[in-house]
Design a protein around this motif. Structure first.
Motif, PDB file in Angstrom:
ATOM      1  N   ARG A  24      22.230 -11.882  23.711  1.00  0.00           N
ATOM      2  CA  ARG A  24      22.698 -10.556  24.143  1.00  0.00           C
ATOM      3  C   ARG A  24      22.598  -9.559  22.996  1.00  0.00           C
ATOM      4  O   ARG A  24      22.506  -8.362  23.232  1.00  0.00           O
ATOM      5  CB  ARG A  24      24.136 -10.632  24.639  1.00  0.00           C
ATOM      6  CG  ARG A  24      24.278 -11.378  25.926  1.00  0.00           C
ATOM      7  CD  ARG A  24      25.699 -11.376  26.377  1.00  0.00           C
ATOM      8  NE  ARG A  24      25.868 -12.224  27.537  1.00  0.00           N
ATOM      9  CZ  ARG A  24      27.001 -12.385  28.162  1.00  0.00           C
ATOM     10  NH1 ARG A  24      28.083 -11.759  27.748  1.00  0.00           N
ATOM     11  NH2 ARG A  24      27.078 -13.176  29.203  1.00  0.00           N
ATOM     12  N   LYS A  25      22.644 -10.061  21.759  1.00  0.00           N
ATOM     13  CA  LYS A  25      22.450  -9.194  20.593  1.00  0.00           C
ATOM     14  C   LYS A  25      20.968  -8.861  20.498  1.00  0.00           C
ATOM     15  O   LYS A  25      20.115  -9.752  20.520  1.00  0.00           O
ATOM     16  CB  LYS A  25      22.891  -9.912  19.315  1.00  0.00           C
ATOM     17  CG  LYS A  25      24.381  -9.997  19.137  1.00  0.00           C
ATOM     18  CD  LYS A  25      24.730 -10.655  17.828  1.00  0.00           C
ATOM     19  CE  LYS A  25      24.579  -9.653  16.709  1.00  0.00           C
ATOM     20  NZ  LYS A  25      25.049 -10.206  15.410  1.00  0.00           N
ATOM     21  N   LEU A  26      20.657  -7.584  20.400  1.00  0.00           N
ATOM     22  CA  LEU A  26      19.273  -7.127  20.390  1.00  0.00           C
ATOM     23  C   LEU A  26      18.454  -7.789  19.280  1.00  0.00           C
ATOM     24  O   LEU A  26      17.308  -8.176  19.493  1.00  0.00           O
ATOM     25  CB  LEU A  26      19.211  -5.606  20.277  1.00  0.00           C
ATOM     26  CG  LEU A  26      17.826  -4.983  20.378  1.00  0.00           C
ATOM     27  CD1 LEU A  26      17.151  -5.361  21.701  1.00  0.00           C
ATOM     28  CD2 LEU A  26      17.914  -3.479  20.227  1.00  0.00           C
ATOM     29  N   PHE A  29      17.566 -11.177  20.489  1.00  0.00           N
ATOM     30  CA  PHE A  29      16.683 -11.101  21.657  1.00  0.00           C
ATOM     31  C   PHE A  29      15.243 -10.812  21.246  1.00  0.00           C
ATOM     32  O   PHE A  29      14.302 -11.326  21.839  1.00  0.00           O
ATOM     33  CB  PHE A  29      17.192 -10.033  22.627  1.00  0.00           C
ATOM     34  CG  PHE A  29      16.428  -9.991  23.906  1.00  0.00           C
ATOM     35  CD1 PHE A  29      16.698 -10.895  24.915  1.00  0.00           C
ATOM     36  CD2 PHE A  29      15.431  -9.054  24.111  1.00  0.00           C
ATOM     37  CE1 PHE A  29      15.989 -10.868  26.116  1.00  0.00           C
ATOM     38  CE2 PHE A  29      14.718  -9.016  25.297  1.00  0.00           C
ATOM     39  CZ  PHE A  29      15.001  -9.918  26.295  1.00  0.00           C
ATOM     40  N   LYS A  30      15.079 -10.011  20.211  1.00  0.00           N
ATOM     41  CA  LYS A  30      13.738  -9.637  19.751  1.00  0.00           C
ATOM     42  C   LYS A  30      12.986 -10.796  19.099  1.00  0.00           C
ATOM     43  O   LYS A  30      11.799 -10.679  18.850  1.00  0.00           O
ATOM     44  CB  LYS A  30      13.827  -8.484  18.766  1.00  0.00           C
ATOM     45  CG  LYS A  30      14.168  -7.164  19.409  1.00  0.00           C
ATOM     46  CD  LYS A  30      14.185  -6.078  18.357  1.00  0.00           C
ATOM     47  CE  LYS A  30      14.317  -4.717  18.949  1.00  0.00           C
ATOM     48  NZ  LYS A  30      14.240  -3.667  17.918  1.00  0.00           N
TER      49      LYS A  30
END
Length: 64
Positions: A24-26, A29-30
């Motif tokens: 959920r933390k960008l 996620f990246k």
């Protein structure tokens, strides 16, 4: 070439799991990779979506 925007937010919110929640933390996620035709996160494929599924615009749990 095909381009499509897919919103993973609803899936990550609706399918809470300790293994998935960190994505959920960008920044986390990246950090995806494409392996064997799948978009995967984590060393041991913590989270996985088949490219074919994403191409259809579907983000959801695997259907067996």
């Amino acid at each position: 070439m095909t381009s499509q925007v897919i919103d993973f937010g609803p899936f990550l919110s609706a399918h809470s799991h300790p293994q998935h929640d960190k994505y959920r933390k960008l920044a986390n996620f990246k950090r995806f990779k494409i392996e064997r035709g799948n978009v995967v996160w984590g060393k041991d494929w913590d989270l996985i979506f088949p490219v074919a599924q994403l191409h259809q615009g579907y983000v959801g749990p695997a259907v067996y």
